[in-house]
Design an enzyme around this catalytic site. Structure first.
Site, mmCIF file in Angstrom:
data_model
loop_
_atom_site.group_PDB
_atom_site.id
_atom_site.type_symbol
_atom_site.label_atom_id
_atom_site.label_comp_id
_atom_site.label_asym_id
_atom_site.label_seq_id
_atom_site.Cartn_x
_atom_site.Cartn_y
_atom_site.Cartn_z
ATOM 1 N N ASP A 123 -4.537 11.271 4.906
ATOM 2 C CA ASP A 123 -3.633 11.947 3.518
ATOM 3 C C ASP A 123 -2.889 13.186 3.876
ATOM 4 O OD1 ASP A 123 -5.929 13.124 4.635
ATOM 5 O OD2 ASP A 123 -6.951 13.727 2.781
ATOM 6 N N LYS A 151 -8.666 7.877 9.043
ATOM 7 C CA LYS A 151 -9.401 8.568 8.211
ATOM 8 C C LYS A 151 -10.736 8.605 8.269
ATOM 9 C CE LYS A 151 -9.773 9.907 3.722
ATOM 10 N NZ LYS A 151 -9.144 11.037 3.094
ATOM 11 N N ASP A 189 7.187 3.794 5.397
ATOM 12 C CA ASP A 189 8.141 3.972 4.253
ATOM 13 C C ASP A 189 8.282 5.626 3.963
ATOM 14 O OD1 ASP A 189 8.072 1.299 3.829
ATOM 15 O OD2 ASP A 189 7.813 1.424 1.749
HETATM 16 MG MG MG Z 1 5.905 -2.131 4.151
#
Ligand code: MG
Ligand code: IPM
Length: 352
Positions: A219, A187, A247
């Site tokens: 992002d 970022k 994830d």
């Molecule tokens: Mg995790």
């Protein structure tokens, strides 16, 4: 002879680790490897026995073996403990104490499971990338940290050597994969620590001129992973960003129950499924053991330098899936599902 310390932990941890050890035993028998497995308490299971999520004995055993196999930790029973006593703190401690600075999380789509993803099959088909997440630095460990009635604070710090070593291992992995592209995610438009990260990654890149390096803001990366996951080969990123992005990447493949991980340092290595302890299905022989079984494959690849054995395990998983067996997490609505031990047996059968 290899020694493995197993720390099954809580929830579905013991069930999925048992499945992985069955596969480990089957493959060892097939090839005549000598493997010794020693089990130690960890997480809530250890807390209940010894009043500590990670005892010195368990930590010492992890230091003195060739590889650690972890199931999962935590559950509602231990949720309200003070911050420093929580299972999560024990996980961070083991990573830090063993110096496991690189966390590898592959996101690979199995053809047999194309329709298990919530994304369209043509978007996910052929996805095969790996996230290199920095694991022992950044905001997870930075000082000062704390909160009072009016303020909460954490600090994101990276030292030069911390960025250098994760960047180097990611470029080396890109070389091994056939000089594929490395995407470094940060970022840098807002955070100084990210600009620093980016500068160092570019410095390390000078030693790998044959590899393409792309920078991406975190992002945008979250959006790109869902939009077109095939554009990625090797991703390298900081601790917190890697936590989140891995994830997201996990869901591309349909279920977190499919995804293994390796946490490696210069001396030690730990292998674990990406998923958590799933207390809602614990003890019911329902959990998907594939992520933990694939973690054993990563162990052969990274700790024992036997990539062919790793391939045999991945192939057995693929073949078992091709026969149509599905645990509940990857079954289609209304489709019959198989148990943890059933899936393990199906994979073991494909190894023979
Ligand atoms: Mg995790
Ligand atoms: C992970 C987990 C952990 C992390 C938690 C349980 C501390 O989410 O391994 O991704 O944030 O690193």
């Amino acid at each position: 002879m290899y020694t493995i310390v197993s720390i099954p932990g809580d929830g579905i941890g013991p069930e999925v680790v048992a499945g992985a050890l069955d596969v480990l035993n089957a493959i060892s028998k097939k090839h005549g490897f000598e493997i010794q497995v020693e089990e130690h308490p960890f997480g809530g299971a250890s807390y209940d026995l010894h009043g500590s999520m990670l005892t010195d004995e368990t930590l010492e055993a992890c230091r003195n073996c060739d590889a650690v196999l972890l199931g999962a930790v935590g559950g509602p029973k231990w949720e309200n403990l003070p911050h420093a006593e929580k299972p999560e703190a024990a996980l961070l401690k083991i990573r830090r104490e063993l110096g496991l600075f690189a966390n590898l999380r592959p996101a690979k789509v199995y053809d047999a499971l194309l329709d298990a993803s919530t994304l369209k099959p043509d978007v996910v088909k052929g996805t095969d990338f790996v996230v290199f997440r920095e694991l022992t630095g950044g905001i997870y460990f930075g000082q000062p940290r704390g909160y009072d009635e009016n303020r909460g604070w954490n600090t994101m710090v990276y030292e030069r050597h911390e960025v250098e070593r994760i960047a180097r291992i990611a470029f080396e992995a890109a070389q091994k994969r056939g000089n594929v592209k490395v995407t470094s995610i940060d970022k840098a438009n807002v955070l100084e620590v990210s600009q620093f990260w980016r500068n160092i990654v570019h410095e390390v890149h000078k030693d790998f001129p044959e590899i393409e390096l792309a920078d991406m803001y975190v992002d945008n990366a979250a959006m790109q992973i869902v939009r077109n996951p095939k554009q990625f080969d090797v991703i390298v990123t900081s601790n917190l960003f890697g936590d989140i992005l891995s994830d997201i990447s996990g869901m591309i493949t349909g279920s977190l129950g499919m995804l293994p991980s390796a946490s490696i340092g210069t001396k030690h290595a730990l292998y674990e499924p990406i998923h958590g302890s799933a207390p809602d299905i614990a003890g019911q022989n329902k959990a998907n053991p594939i992520a933990t079984i694939a973690s054993v494959a990563m162990m052969f690849e990274n700790s024992f330098c036997m990539p062919d054995v790793a391939t045999e395990i991945y192939d057995a998983i693929e073949q078992a899936l091709a026969t149509g067996v599905r645990t509940a997490d990857i079954a289609k609505p209304g489709e019959k599902s198989i148990s943890t031990t059933g899936m393990t047996a199906a994979i073991v059968a494909c190894l023979q």
